[in-house]
Write a protein that holds these residues in place. Structure first.
Motif, short mmCIF file in Angstrom:
data_model
loop_
_atom_site.label_atom_id
_atom_site.label_comp_id
_atom_site.label_asym_id
_atom_site.label_seq_id
_atom_site.Cartn_x
_atom_site.Cartn_y
_atom_site.Cartn_z
N ALA A 7 44.02 33.86 35.66
CA ALA A 7 43.01 32.59 35.09
C ALA A 7 42.16 31.81 35.80
CB ALA A 7 44.24 32.16 34.32
N ARG A 8 41.32 31.71 36.79
CA ARG A 8 40.98 30.97 37.64
C ARG A 8 39.47 30.72 36.98
NH1 ARG A 8 40.24 34.41 42.58
NH2 ARG A 8 40.15 36.28 41.59
N GLN A 36 52.26 36.88 33.62
CA GLN A 36 52.49 36.86 34.97
C GLN A 36 50.44 35.65 35.24
OE1 GLN A 36 52.78 38.12 39.22
NE2 GLN A 36 54.07 36.28 39.75
N MET A 37 49.73 34.56 35.53
CA MET A 37 48.60 34.35 35.89
C MET A 37 48.29 34.59 36.75
SD MET A 37 48.51 31.33 32.68
CE MET A 37 49.69 29.96 33.74
N ILE A 39 45.93 31.61 39.63
CA ILE A 39 45.42 30.21 39.20
C ILE A 39 45.20 30.18 40.94
CG2 ILE A 39 46.20 29.68 36.95
CD1 ILE A 39 47.91 27.60 39.71
N GLU A 42 46.44 24.03 41.17
CA GLU A 42 47.25 23.73 39.94
C GLU A 42 46.37 22.83 38.82
OE1 GLU A 42 51.06 22.84 41.63
OE2 GLU A 42 50.34 23.98 43.59
N LEU A 45 46.86 24.27 35.37
CA LEU A 45 47.43 24.55 34.85
C LEU A 45 47.76 24.05 33.13
CD1 LEU A 45 50.42 25.00 37.54
CD2 LEU A 45 49.49 26.85 36.11
N TRP A 53 52.68 31.83 37.43
CA TRP A 53 51.80 32.08 37.81
C TRP A 53 51.95 31.89 39.70
CZ3 TRP A 53 51.01 27.85 41.13
CH2 TRP A 53 52.26 27.08 40.90
N LYS A 55 49.48 30.95 42.85
CA LYS A 55 48.07 30.57 42.92
C LYS A 55 47.33 31.23 44.18
CE LYS A 55 46.47 26.23 44.81
NZ LYS A 55 46.74 24.62 45.32
#
Length: 368
Positions: A7-8, A36-37, A39, A42, A45, A53, A55
């Motif tokens: 999801a970045r 699970q994402m 990113i 933050e 989100l 998620w 990071k």
């Protein structure tokens, strides 16, 4: 099945096409699998569904070359990236990469928001097809959003991997405008202002549409705004919003006569189906992708003809024609659904897992 979704590419302020595609798929897929994402900021989100998620680095960072080392630790049954550029060196998981379109081979100007070094690499990357082949062939399955793009991929032999359709769709919960609502004499354009988007023809066509106002919704530089305003004798009928919220977009869409796009190249054209889902007619360029997405429900015109564009708008000034176009769009939009797209993606993830497992077994037998 545990799916790790990259999801970045989600924006931190307002969705663009890739951002909305990814966020919508994550939410829909989470109803069918454990998600699970990944990113990199933050702030992303705020535009993403409430699922677990992790990071990690930005996809534009040099660390992307080694991102698989981090992803290996997440024990994913499949990893899905809504772009084709995710680092995969040293991966130990099934991988699906996504190619939305081939626009930048014919239109090599990179998006202006990218850092200068990335823009330079972007231009070099699109000088030939072989770098694309290298990336896509590192996946187990390649996803794309339209039959039009899939056909182009086959024509240019971009990958040896299975290509699977994972469609775009309108926002869930979209409520059509009232059947008896009379449209305002406004037109909406939602999209970037890059040359291939061909906004110039729309602006020139406004000369044949007295009484109409064109709302240009996306962010635009002062220089580009001045270029477009200079193409019409009455710049006051061009309203540059320089970005709108989802709520503002929805409100404008529900009052407009039509959403308009005369782009000469698209991978899908999400605003087309979003407009149809709201019951607002669409006027679009007569190119293969819009024929596919609209399924005959849009008014398609020669993208090089301002007069043809103006004539299509004037056709919708007849209440009967407008109602007919609105109803046709609603029927077509009803054929697209994020839940169906999620099922397509879960099936592709299962296929990627099978292919990855088979490849691992072949390698083990060879090494043994």
């Amino acid at each position: 099945m545990k799916i790790v979704f990259d999801a970045r590419f989600t924006r931190t302020d307002q969705h663009d096409g890739i951002s909305r595609y990814g966020a919508s798929l994550i939410e829909a897929v989470s109803r069918h699998a454990q998600v699970q994402m990944l990113i990199s900021d933050e702030r992303q989100l705020a535009l993403l569904p409430d699922v677990p998620w992790v990071k990690i680095n930005s996809p534009l960072s040099p660390a992307e070359l080694f991102v698989a080392r981090k992803v290996n630790q997440l024990d994913a049954d499949a990893v899905i990236c809504p772009m084709q550029t995710m680092g995969s060196w040293g991966r130990d998981y099934p991988l699906i990469l996504t190619l939305h379109d081939l626009i930048y081979y014919q239109n090599p100007t990179p998006p202006g928001f990218l850092p200068l070094p990335v823009r330079l690499l972007w231009r070099l990357y699109h000088l030939a097809y072989w770098p694309q082949r290298v990336l896509l062939n590192r996946a187990d399955v390649v996803a794309t959003i339209s039959h039009t793009t899939a056909a182009l991929m086959a024509r240019h032999r971009l990958t040896r991997r299975p290509v699977r359709l994972v469609s775009n769709a309108p926002q869930e919960g979209t409520v059509p405008r009232g059947a008896g609502s009379a449209p305002e004499k406004t037109l909406l354009y939602m999209g970037s202002f890059m040359p291939y988007k061909n906004v110039e023809t729309i602006v020139r066509g406004m000369s044949g549409l007295p009484g109409y106002t064109l709302h240009l919704l996306s962010r635009i530089s002062p220089e580009r705004r001045a270029e477009l305003a200079a193409l019409t004798v009455d710049p006051s009928r061009l309203l540059f919003h320089n970005g709108v919220s989802d709520a503002e977009y929805d409100a404008l869409l529900r009052r407009a006569t039509a959403l308009v796009t005369l782009s000469k190249a698209e991978g899908y054209g999400l605003p087309v189906i979003e407009s149809m889902a709201a019951g607002t007619p669409v006027i679009a360029s007569d190119i293969p992708i819009f024929r596919e997405v609209s399924g005959g429900a849009a008014l398609l015109v020669d993208p090089d003809s301002p007069d043809a564009f103006a004539a299509a708008v004037n056709t919708l000034s007849d209440p009967g024609c407008w109602q007919e176009a609105s109803a046709a769009g609603l029927r077509r939009a009803g054929e697209y659904d994020w839940d169906a797209s999620a099922k397509q993606l879960v099936e592709a993830a299962a296929e990627a897992s099978r292919l990855f497992t088979a490849k691992r077994r072949r390698r083990a037998r060879k090494d043994g």
